[in-house]
Design an enzyme around this catalytic site. Structure first.
Site, PDB file in Angstrom:
ATOM      1  N   LYS A  40      81.760 121.981  44.940  1.00  0.00           N
ATOM      2  CA  LYS A  40      82.375 122.610  43.595  1.00  0.00           C
ATOM      3  C   LYS A  40      83.881 123.147  43.908  1.00  0.00           C
ATOM      4  CE  LYS A  40      81.011 127.193  45.283  1.00  0.00           C
ATOM      5  NZ  LYS A  40      80.012 128.033  45.637  1.00  0.00           N
ATOM      6  N   ARG A 135      74.839 139.630  45.738  1.00  0.00           N
ATOM      7  CA  ARG A 135      75.010 138.721  44.640  1.00  0.00           C
ATOM      8  C   ARG A 135      73.856 138.304  44.211  1.00  0.00           C
ATOM      9  NH1 ARG A 135      78.790 133.268  44.998  1.00  0.00           N
ATOM     10  NH2 ARG A 135      76.654 132.482  45.468  1.00  0.00           N
TER      11      ARG A 135
HETATM   12  C1  LIG Z   1      79.519 128.116  46.822  1.00  0.00           C
HETATM   13  C2  LIG Z   1      78.502 128.117  47.498  1.00  0.00           C
HETATM   14  C3  LIG Z   1      78.241 127.789  48.806  1.00  0.00           C
HETATM   15  C4  LIG Z   1      79.161 127.061  49.538  1.00  0.00           C
HETATM   16  O1  LIG Z   1      80.084 127.929  49.728  1.00  0.00           O
HETATM   17  P1  LIG Z   1      81.113 127.815  50.999  1.00  0.00           P
HETATM   18  O2  LIG Z   1      81.575 128.838  51.622  1.00  0.00           O
HETATM   19  O3  LIG Z   1      82.311 127.205  50.449  1.00  0.00           O
HETATM   20  O4  LIG Z   1      80.694 126.732  52.185  1.00  0.00           O
HETATM   21  C5  LIG Z   1      76.962 127.767  49.336  1.00  0.00           C
HETATM   22  N1  LIG Z   1      75.772 128.301  48.516  1.00  0.00           N
HETATM   23  C6  LIG Z   1      75.965 129.032  47.408  1.00  0.00           C
HETATM   24  C7  LIG Z   1      74.956 129.647  46.818  1.00  0.00           C
HETATM   25  C8  LIG Z   1      77.380 128.800  46.765  1.00  0.00           C
HETATM   26  O5  LIG Z   1      77.547 129.272  45.388  1.00  0.00           O
END
Ligand SMILES: *Cc1c(COP(=O)(O)O)cnc(C)c1O
Length: 364
Positions: A40, A135
């Site tokens: 993403k 979250r």
């Molecule tokens: C965005 C996201 C990740 C990846 O996060 P990073 O800190 O960029 O490695 C992993 N798990 C969830 C649920 C996320 O939303």
């Protein structure tokens, strides 16, 4: 149809990206950890996603279905993981597009099960525990265990693949060994009830790579979801002092074009109100200074303060939607209209730039 040419350009070094994936994946595999490459951060750019496939990532994941949907057609075989807990309104697409999703709501799990039955599929789910980051995820762990049992016993078109946690994203929580052990404890409570082992214990995102580096990940954590730590590899060395010099921090670079060069006062002339975004700005008066305008702005990258200008002696002063203003009085180069300025960029900037239709993506 109008086809964008010229600048701004986002330069994406796919070899460097592949290197970062390989290095992180190897370090994790050494400790029995598989990774989901989370794309993403670069808006799921196809050529980037392909590098995760080439590297043999166990999963490729995103928070957005539109980024996962095209991957199969591109020939990506890796299981696709939806990492933002699904909206009820998108469960049909989640089942159609993804192999596995992270979940925290019974209503969504039931809807996923119904859809999976309709589509004659088995959809895999990971139940998320909230261990304090506040979250997504179950806060009540008794409830989480009961829901896990229900998925296992009653939702026949779902497969309970495991449990997961997210830390650091909202509540800035650190993935201490104790925190991650909380997740393992929940997993073991569930295993006791369902009478089998869970395949996946997903211990977080990039910040959990600290535990891999330190070698103190709880042994049963066998899965991490890595975005930033591969795409940019900035946070762990710069925020937490981990040595990640073996990773490239310049997979993505921005190049923008100079559209005006003039000497002007450094303080606005006249009565001062608000800027284009309704903010009151403090302007430093440094007398007459040489300035350059670039044909790129906040619409493309968000926050100009996140740009790291690579032009020796030049400094970002500010920006509006479509313009960026540099002070070039002390620049080493004699900059002219048409010259190209390069920037190093941070995670949020990569997110915005890869989303901007105004920015050409160039793969090297
Ligand atoms: C965005 C996201 C990740 C990846 O996060 P990073 O800190 O960029 O490695 C992993 N798990 C969830 C649920 C996320 O939303």
């Amino acid at each position: 149809m109008y086809k964008k040419s010229g600048y701004p350009k986002l330069i994406v070094d796919l070899q460097k990206l592949k290197h970062n994936i390989d290095v992180v994946q190897l370090a994790c595999r050494d400790q029995g950890v598989e990774i989901a490459g989370i794309i993403k951060g670069c808006t799921g750019l196809g050529p980037c996603a392909m590098q995760y496939e080439r590297a043999g990532c166990a999963y490729i994941g995103s928070s957005r279905l539109e980024q996962l949907a095209p991957l199969r057609e591109m020939g990506i075989q890796a299981p696709l993981m939806m990492v933002r807990v699904p909206m009820l309104s998108e469960v049909e697409d989640v089942v159609r597009i993804c192999d596995i999703s992270l979940n925290s709501e019974v209503a969504v799990l039931k809807a996923l099960n119904a859809q999976a039955r309709t589509q004659d599929k088995e959809h895999q789910v990971i139940l998320m525990a909230d261990c304090g980051d506040l979250r997504e995820g179950f806060w009540d762990k008794d409830e989480m265990v009961e829901v896990a049992v229900m998925v296992e016993k009653d939702l026949h078109n779902l497969h309970l693949a495991g449990v997961g946690v997210n830390v650091g994203c909202y509540g800035s929580l650190l993935p201490t060994p104790e925190k991650l052990q909380e997740l393992v404890d929940i997993a073991e409570r569930i295993e006791e009830r369902i009478g089998r082992e869970l395949e996946i214990i997903s211990g977080g995102a990039t910040s959990s790579l600290m535990r891999v580096d330190d070698g103190n990940l709880p042994p049963r954590v066998n899965h991490l979801r890595i975005g930033e730590g591969i795409l940019l590899a900035y946070d762990l060395p710069h925020l937490y002092g981990y040595d990640h010099h073996h990773l490239h921090q310049d997979v993505f670079k921005l190049r923008a074009e100079v559209i005006e060069v003039k000497t002007k006062p450094s303080h606005p002339v006249g009565e001062i109100g608000f800027d284009a975004f309704g903010h009151r700005i403090k302007y430093e008066d440094r007398g007459m200074r040489r300035r350059a305008l670039l044909g790129i702005g906040k619409c493309d990258y968000g926050d100009p303060e996140e740009l790291i200008c690579c032009e020796p002696g030049a400094q970002v002063l500010g920006a509006s939607s479509d313009h960026t203003i540099l002070d070039i009085e002390d620049a080493e180069r004699d900059l002219k209209v048409g010259d190209i300025i390069e920037f190093d960029i941070k995670y949020a900037t990569i997110v915005y730039l890869t989303n901007s239709g105004n920015v050409e993506k160039v793969y090297i």
